[in-house]
Design a protein around this motif. Structure first.
Motif, PDB file in Angstrom:
ATOM      1  N   ALA A 152       0.842  -1.209   0.000  1.00 40.97           N
ATOM      2  CA  ALA A 152       0.000   0.000   0.000  1.00 40.97           C
ATOM      3  C   ALA A 152       0.873   1.253   0.000  1.00 40.97           C
ATOM      4  O   ALA A 152       0.576   2.237  -0.684  1.00 40.97           O
ATOM      5  N   GLU A 153       1.983   1.203   0.750  1.00 41.78           N
ATOM      6  CA  GLU A 153       2.870   2.369   0.855  1.00 41.78           C
ATOM      7  C   GLU A 153       3.398   2.786  -0.524  1.00 41.78           C
ATOM      8  O   GLU A 153       3.516   3.967  -0.812  1.00 41.78           O
ATOM      9  N   HIS A 154       3.706   1.815  -1.372  1.00 44.45           N
ATOM     10  CA  HIS A 154       4.343   2.145  -2.648  1.00 44.45           C
ATOM     11  C   HIS A 154       3.412   2.106  -3.858  1.00 44.45           C
ATOM     12  O   HIS A 154       3.792   2.566  -4.932  1.00 44.45           O
ATOM     13  N   THR A 155       2.219   1.531  -3.690  1.00 42.84           N
ATOM     14  CA  THR A 155       1.314   1.473  -4.850  1.00 42.84           C
ATOM     15  C   THR A 155      -0.020   2.164  -4.570  1.00 42.84           C
ATOM     16  O   THR A 155      -0.775   2.426  -5.505  1.00 42.84           O
ATOM     17  N   GLY A 156      -0.325   2.396  -3.279  1.00 40.77           N
ATOM     18  CA  GLY A 156      -1.615   2.978  -2.935  1.00 40.77           C
ATOM     19  C   GLY A 156      -2.756   1.973  -2.979  1.00 40.77           C
ATOM     20  O   GLY A 156      -3.908   2.349  -2.812  1.00 40.77           O
ATOM     21  N   LEU A 157      -2.441   0.699  -3.221  1.00 44.96           N
ATOM     22  CA  LEU A 157      -3.507  -0.300  -3.317  1.00 44.96           C
ATOM     23  C   LEU A 157      -3.513  -1.223  -2.097  1.00 44.96           C
ATOM     24  O   LEU A 157      -2.461  -1.601  -1.589  1.00 44.96           O
ATOM     25  N   ASP A 158      -4.730  -1.572  -1.656  1.00 45.33           N
ATOM     26  CA  ASP A 158      -4.910  -2.499  -0.544  1.00 45.33           C
ATOM     27  C   ASP A 158      -5.075  -3.901  -1.126  1.00 45.33           C
ATOM     28  O   ASP A 158      -6.054  -4.169  -1.823  1.00 45.33           O
ATOM     29  N   ILE A 159      -4.108  -4.779  -0.859  1.00 45.57           N
ATOM     30  CA  ILE A 159      -4.151  -6.106  -1.512  1.00 45.57           C
ATOM     31  C   ILE A 159      -5.388  -6.904  -1.131  1.00 45.57           C
ATOM     32  O   ILE A 159      -5.774  -7.822  -1.839  1.00 45.57           O
ATOM     33  N   HIS A 160      -6.002  -6.567   0.012  1.00 43.67           N
ATOM     34  CA  HIS A 160      -7.168  -7.344   0.440  1.00 43.67           C
ATOM     35  C   HIS A 160      -8.444  -6.899  -0.270  1.00 43.67           C
ATOM     36  O   HIS A 160      -9.376  -7.668  -0.410  1.00 43.67           O
ATOM     37  N   SER A 161      -8.490  -5.639  -0.706  1.00 36.27           N
ATOM     38  CA  SER A 161      -9.749  -5.164  -1.289  1.00 36.27           C
ATOM     39  C   SER A 161      -9.633  -4.767  -2.762  1.00 36.27           C
ATOM     40  O   SER A 161     -10.658  -4.641  -3.436  1.00 36.27           O
ATOM     41  N   CYS A 162      -8.405  -4.570  -3.293  1.00 31.73           N
ATOM     42  CA  CYS A 162      -8.337  -4.080  -4.677  1.00 31.73           C
ATOM     43  C   CYS A 162      -8.714  -5.187  -5.657  1.00 31.73           C
ATOM     44  O   CYS A 162      -8.573  -6.374  -5.369  1.00 31.73           O
ATOM     45  N   THR A 163      -9.179  -4.775  -6.824  1.00 27.66           N
ATOM     46  CA  THR A 163      -9.586  -5.744  -7.844  1.00 27.66           C
ATOM     47  C   THR A 163      -8.402  -6.057  -8.764  1.00 27.66           C
ATOM     48  O   THR A 163      -7.425  -5.301  -8.820  1.00 27.66           O
ATOM     49  N   ASP A 164      -8.525  -7.162  -9.509  1.00 27.73           N
ATOM     50  CA  ASP A 164      -7.497  -7.499 -10.501  1.00 27.73           C
ATOM     51  C   ASP A 164      -7.366  -6.376 -11.528  1.00 27.73           C
ATOM     52  O   ASP A 164      -6.270  -6.093 -12.014  1.00 27.73           O
ATOM     53  N   GLN A 165      -8.509  -5.730 -11.851  1.00 27.56           N
ATOM     54  CA  GLN A 165      -8.490  -4.647 -12.852  1.00 27.56           C
ATOM     55  C   GLN A 165      -7.638  -3.478 -12.359  1.00 27.56           C
ATOM     56  O   GLN A 165      -6.907  -2.866 -13.135  1.00 27.56           O
ATOM     57  N   GLN A 166      -7.734  -3.184 -11.047  1.00 29.59           N
ATOM     58  CA  GLN A 166      -6.919  -2.089 -10.500  1.00 29.59           C
ATOM     59  C   GLN A 166      -5.431  -2.434 -10.573  1.00 29.59           C
ATOM     60  O   GLN A 166      -4.600  -1.582 -10.894  1.00 29.59           O
ATOM     61  N   LEU A 167      -5.119  -3.702 -10.273  1.00 28.76           N
ATOM     62  CA  LEU A 167      -3.717  -4.132 -10.340  1.00 28.76           C
ATOM     63  C   LEU A 167      -3.210  -4.032 -11.769  1.00 28.76           C
ATOM     64  O   LEU A 167      -2.108  -3.542 -12.035  1.00 28.76           O
ATOM     65  N   GLN A 168      -4.062  -4.474 -12.702  1.00 32.22           N
ATOM     66  CA  GLN A 168      -3.697  -4.467 -14.119  1.00 32.22           C
ATOM     67  C   GLN A 168      -3.485  -3.032 -14.616  1.00 32.22           C
ATOM     68  O   GLN A 168      -2.517  -2.750 -15.339  1.00 32.22           O
ATOM     69  N   ALA A 169      -4.372  -2.127 -14.201  1.00 36.03           N
ATOM     70  CA  ALA A 169      -4.261  -0.729 -14.634  1.00 36.03           C
ATOM     71  C   ALA A 169      -2.962  -0.116 -14.122  1.00 36.03           C
ATOM     72  O   ALA A 169      -2.270   0.596 -14.848  1.00 36.03           O
TER      73      ALA A 169
END
Lengths: 320, 188
Positions: A152-169
């Motif tokens: 989260a610190e380096h990507t701003g994404l929460d691995i528990h709640s983010c979607t595959d689409q967010q990771l892909q984007a």
């Protein structure tokens, strides 16, 4: 034509390397950990779908049935069999072999330091990794941070709640990657491109996604979120060690082997014989223990300030 | 053209990426101890010169690009095309459009040899030699005797390029200019 016969590392670097290995030997002798030596050749192969073992054949002299053997990618399975046989704490420094891996930080044969501590969990083992790395590098104990927090610190994404689409984007935006991956593929891509290079000071990342447990047990935290009792140490933006609070459940181990085989098949990789003696050893009873594998060449790189692995090994693949 | 796998990506290899020819600058193998391998690749788009970072799954491949660099002498411009001739004795000629010569317009001089990048036989980029000699067409009158440096003034060259020159330079002087930094080097 001149033949390039000279080593890729300087003699001075090799001298330092030998000193570091003596320090490592002293470290375990002082702590009364037994040095062991397990075979490089194995009838079974590693199950990890992303590791490609070298294979060879044992051919009886004078004829007979040849036996396919695999060079180990780590000494983990036989070391666990020693633990199950009552060895107590053990360590090993050996060459391991991984096909296809060549790069600035990779050579297909490299030196691995692996050790196991009965009675330790992964947090206590992290303390010991700190002590060893501190001895060689003179560094301070590593910062400890969970996978989810550092991601989260380096990507701003929460691995528990983010979607595959967010990771892909994000992978498209930050890594210029277009293609299809499974969820762990997206996590690995973003971790290795956006997180790992930022971990300059020693950092222990623990509580990996449960899907990346490998041979670690899965634990449940106070919020009932599952994670793998696994840690990795990063220094100077480089992965240095990978450790587990070891899985001791033989049935769960068999399930993970089967899942790895399925994934291999899905990826179109050849299926390889699984390590039945490991499963039998787990059935007979592996003591509660934590274990860790550390890349010795990379440790030497850090100690010497070398930027490429060929600067710390006598002859890299290109000169082998 | 052949396909090239990530493990064959070497600096200088020309590949097609998003429909444009690109040159590989760097290729780094990235693999966690557990998990999938990737290649982080730095490429230069040969059409617009832009450098990009891209990541591929290890083992992915790209089509090779039919790109070659040729030494060619600049002949003349006809208002639409800049014409070059091969120096290898073949007398082969190509016409480069404004897009291809755009980075080089300040340094075009007839009979000088340029490096012309051809994609499928057509010029897509032109690079000047490191130094060219060009005449000053406009500058403030020279200050006699001032050869010690110190002050500078702008001078417009025959190509339209403006460079900073010492005060003693006059209109009509021919200057040697470093095309990489657009700096005055000396009088030719």
């Amino acid at each position: 034509m001149t033949v390039d016969w000279k080593p890729s590392a300087s003699i001075a670097a090799l001298r330092r390397r030998a000193e570091i290995i003596n320090h490592i030997r002293g470290f375990f002798a002082e702590r009364d950990v037994l040095e062991v030596d397990t075979p490089s050749l194995s009838a079974a192969a590693v199950s990890d779908p992303h590791l490609f073992p070298f294979s060879t054949d044992y051919v009886p002299e004078g004829g007979g049935t040849a036996q396919r053997l695999y060079l180990h990618t780590s000494p983990e399975y036989p070391m666990k069999r020693l633990l199950a046989a009552g060895s107590g704490a053990i360590w090993q420094l050996c060459k391991v072999y991984r096909n296809g891996e060549v790069g600035g930080r990779h050579n297909p044969e490299f030196s691995m330091l692996e050790w196991y501590r009965p009675g330790f969990d992964h947090h206590r083992l992290m303390d010991e990794v700190d002590a060893l790395v501190g001895l060689v590098l003179g560094s301070n104990p590593a910062r400890r941070v969970s996978y989810a927090a550092i991601f989260a610190e380096h990507t701003g994404l929460d691995i528990h709640s983010c979607t595959d689409q967010q990771l892909q984007a994000l992978a498209s935006e930050r890594c210029g990657f277009s293609g299809e991956l499974l969820r762990d593929g997206w996590l690995n891509l973003l971790f290795s491109h956006c997180v790992e290079p930022k971990l300059l000071e020693p950092t222990m990342v623990y509580a990996f996604p449960a899907s990346q447990a490998a041979l670690a047990r899965i634990v449940v935290n106070d919020d009932r979120v599952e994670s793998a009792a696994r840690f990795e140490l990063f220094v100077a933006g480089m992965e240095l060690a990978n450790g587990y609070f070891e899985l001791t459940d033989a049935q769960e181990q068999a399930r993970r082997f089967a899942a790895d085989q399925l994934q291999r098949r899905a990826l179109g990789y050849p299926e390889l014989p699984l390590d039945q003696p490991l499963l039998a050893a787990l059935q007979s009873g592996l003591p509660e223990c934590a274990g860790v594998a550390l890349g010795v060449d990379r440790l030497v790189m850090l100690a010497l300030g070398a930027s490429r692995i060929d600067q710390v090994i006598a002859f890299d693949l290109a000169r082998a | 053209m052949a396909n090239y796998s990530t493990n064959e990506f070497k600096p200088g290899l020309k590949v097609m990426l998003d429909g444009d020819p690109c040159s590989i600058l760097e290729n780094e193998y990235v693999k966690p101890g557990k998990g999938q391998a990737f290649n982080r690749v730095k490429v230069r788009n040969l059409k617009n010169g832009r450098v990009n970072e891209r990541t591929f799954k290890s083992g992915d491949s790209l089509e090779g690009a039919d790109v070659m660099d040729r030494e060619m002498e600049y002949l003349y411009a006809d208002g639409e095309f800049w014409h070059f001739m091969a120096t290898d004795g073949s007398f082969e000629q190509v016409g480069a459009d404004e897009k291809a010569v755009s980075d080089c317009l300040n340094w075009m001089k007839e009979q000088v040899i340029y490096q012309v990048t051809l994609f499928n036989g057509a010029p897509i980029a032109v690079s000047p030699p490191n130094f060219v000699e060009l005449e000053v067409v406009e500058t403030d009158p020279g200050v006699r005797g001032d050869t010690s440096g110190g002050g500078t003034k702008p001078a417009k060259l025959v190509t339209g390029a403006v460079v900073k020159v010492p005060l003693f330079i006059n209109t009509g002087d021919v200057l040697k200019v470093d095309t990489r930094s657009a700096e005055y080097v000396g009088r030719a």
